[in-house]
Motif scaffolding. Structure first.
Motif, short mmCIF file in Angstrom:
data_model
loop_
_atom_site.label_atom_id
_atom_site.label_comp_id
_atom_site.label_asym_id
_atom_site.label_seq_id
_atom_site.Cartn_x
_atom_site.Cartn_y
_atom_site.Cartn_z
N LEU A 1 0.81 -1.20 0.00
CA LEU A 1 0.00 0.00 0.00
C LEU A 1 0.85 1.26 0.00
CD1 LEU A 1 -2.85 -1.11 2.41
CD2 LEU A 1 -2.90 -0.98 -0.07
N VAL A 2 2.03 1.20 0.62
CA VAL A 2 2.92 2.35 0.58
C VAL A 2 3.26 2.68 -0.86
CG1 VAL A 2 5.25 3.15 1.16
CG2 VAL A 2 3.88 2.00 2.88
N LEU A 3 3.51 1.64 -1.67
CA LEU A 3 3.83 1.87 -3.07
C LEU A 3 2.68 2.54 -3.79
CD1 LEU A 3 5.58 -1.49 -3.96
CD2 LEU A 3 6.66 0.71 -3.52
N CYS A 4 1.46 2.17 -3.41
CA CYS A 4 0.28 2.74 -4.06
C CYS A 4 0.09 4.21 -3.69
CB CYS A 4 -0.97 1.97 -3.67
SG CYS A 4 -0.96 0.26 -4.17
N TYR A 5 0.18 4.51 -2.40
CA TYR A 5 -0.16 5.85 -1.94
C TYR A 5 1.01 6.82 -1.97
CZ TYR A 5 -4.43 3.57 -0.61
OH TYR A 5 -5.59 2.86 -0.64
N GLU A 6 2.17 6.39 -1.53
CA GLU A 6 3.30 7.31 -1.49
C GLU A 6 3.99 7.45 -2.83
OE1 GLU A 6 6.02 6.36 1.63
OE2 GLU A 6 4.52 6.64 3.20
N GLY A 37 16.23 -22.71 4.53
CA GLY A 37 17.22 -21.81 5.12
C GLY A 37 17.06 -20.35 4.78
N PHE A 38 15.94 -19.98 4.19
CA PHE A 38 15.72 -18.57 3.85
C PHE A 38 14.89 -17.90 4.94
CE2 PHE A 38 16.57 -20.55 -0.20
CZ PHE A 38 17.44 -19.65 -0.78
N ALA A 39 15.21 -16.64 5.21
CA ALA A 39 14.48 -15.85 6.20
C ALA A 39 14.08 -14.52 5.56
CB ALA A 39 15.33 -15.62 7.44
N LEU A 40 12.81 -14.19 5.68
CA LEU A 40 12.29 -12.96 5.09
C LEU A 40 13.05 -11.75 5.63
CD1 LEU A 40 10.12 -12.11 3.07
CD2 LEU A 40 8.55 -11.82 4.98
N HIS A 41 13.45 -10.87 4.74
CA HIS A 41 14.18 -9.63 5.01
C HIS A 41 15.63 -9.86 5.43
CE1 HIS A 41 10.29 -7.91 4.50
NE2 HIS A 41 9.84 -8.38 5.64
N PRO A 125 11.92 -0.37 7.95
CA PRO A 125 11.43 0.83 8.63
C PRO A 125 11.27 0.54 10.12
CG PRO A 125 9.69 -0.22 7.38
CD PRO A 125 10.95 -0.96 7.06
N GLU A 126 11.21 1.59 10.89
CA GLU A 126 11.04 1.43 12.33
C GLU A 126 9.74 0.71 12.64
OE1 GLU A 126 11.42 5.12 14.42
OE2 GLU A 126 13.13 5.74 13.21
N ALA A 127 9.74 -0.05 13.73
CA ALA A 127 8.52 -0.72 14.17
C ALA A 127 7.44 0.33 14.41
CB ALA A 127 8.78 -1.52 15.43
N GLY A 128 6.24 0.00 14.07
CA GLY A 128 5.13 0.93 14.24
C GLY A 128 4.89 1.81 13.03
N THR A 129 5.80 1.78 12.05
CA THR A 129 5.58 2.51 10.81
C THR A 129 4.38 1.87 10.11
OG1 THR A 129 7.93 2.95 10.61
CG2 THR A 129 6.62 3.19 8.62
N PRO A 130 3.48 2.67 9.54
CA PRO A 130 2.34 2.06 8.84
C PRO A 130 2.82 0.99 7.86
CG PRO A 130 2.12 4.44 8.87
CD PRO A 130 3.48 4.11 9.43
N GLY A 135 4.12 -6.91 6.32
CA GLY A 135 5.01 -7.30 5.24
C GLY A 135 5.60 -6.06 4.59
N TRP A 136 6.70 -6.25 3.91
CA TRP A 136 7.39 -5.12 3.31
C TRP A 136 7.82 -5.48 1.91
CZ3 TRP A 136 7.29 -0.31 4.68
CH2 TRP A 136 8.19 0.58 4.10
N ILE A 137 7.55 -4.62 0.96
CA ILE A 137 8.00 -4.80 -0.41
C ILE A 137 9.16 -3.84 -0.62
CG2 ILE A 137 7.39 -4.60 -2.85
CD1 ILE A 137 4.51 -5.27 -2.03
N TRP A 138 10.30 -4.39 -0.97
CA TRP A 138 11.51 -3.59 -1.11
C TRP A 138 11.58 -2.94 -2.49
CZ3 TRP A 138 14.60 -2.76 3.00
CH2 TRP A 138 14.46 -3.62 4.08
N ALA A 139 11.97 -1.69 -2.48
CA ALA A 139 12.21 -0.93 -3.71
C ALA A 139 13.22 0.15 -3.34
CB ALA A 139 10.93 -0.31 -4.25
N PRO A 140 13.99 0.63 -4.29
CA PRO A 140 14.95 1.70 -3.98
C PRO A 140 14.23 2.92 -3.46
CG PRO A 140 15.34 0.82 -6.18
CD PRO A 140 14.05 0.24 -5.69
N PRO A 141 14.92 3.73 -2.66
CA PRO A 141 14.32 5.00 -2.23
C PRO A 141 13.93 5.83 -3.44
CG PRO A 141 16.39 4.59 -1.08
CD PRO A 141 16.27 3.55 -2.16
#
Length: 144
Positions: A1-6, A37-41, A125-130, A135-141
């Motif tokens: 959703l961050v990708l959609c709105y921001e 053996g894979f761990a998310l993030h 991102p810091e805990a508590g960030t919307p 889950g988090w989708i990684w993309a360059p800044p």
């Protein structure tokens, strides 16, 4: 959703009828890969090729690399500008394959995103960030 709105990219509802299937598969894969053996993030990332292209270039090209009048030409121009991306002389993934096929090109950009993640040492991102708990989708800044 961050990708959609921001970042102004299309929300998942624009995926059509496949959104439920994609979401189910996306939830299933990390659980299966933990056993290998894979761990998310840590060594497993969820990325968005479209968001990567939008961040590195612009939203117009992020929309156009799949549906321009000549998407091959658009993809070739994008790859040309990624100066630290090279194709091996002998490789299972040839440049022409990546430029002519949507799925191959998305895989190439996803791998490039993972490379940037490792090279630039991106952090969560810091805990508590919307959306940080969902889950988090990684993309360059995004470019400024």
């Amino acid at each position: 959703l961050v990708l959609c709105y921001e970042r102004g990219l299309l929300p998942p509802s624009h995926l059509g009828n496949a959104v439920g299937l994609v979401a189910a598969r996306a939830a299933h894969l990390p659980r299966r890969l933990v056993r290998a053996g894979f761990a998310l993030h840590q060594n497993l990332l969820e990325v968005s090729p479209t968001a990567t292209i939008a961040a590195l270039f612009d939203r117009r090209r992020a929309r156009g690399y799949k549906r321009d009048a000549d998407p091959w030409q658009t993809r070739a121009a994008l790859v040309e500008q990624l100066t630290d991306l090279e194709f091996a002389p002998v490789s299972r993934l040839a440049r022409e394959d990546a430029l002519s096929n949507d799925h191959c090109f998305d895989s190439l950009i996803a791998a490039y995103t993972a490379y940037l993640w490792a090279r630039d040492e991106w952090t969560m991102p810091e805990a508590g960030t919307p959306f940080s708990d969902d889950g988090w989708i990684w993309a360059p800044p995004a470019r400024r």
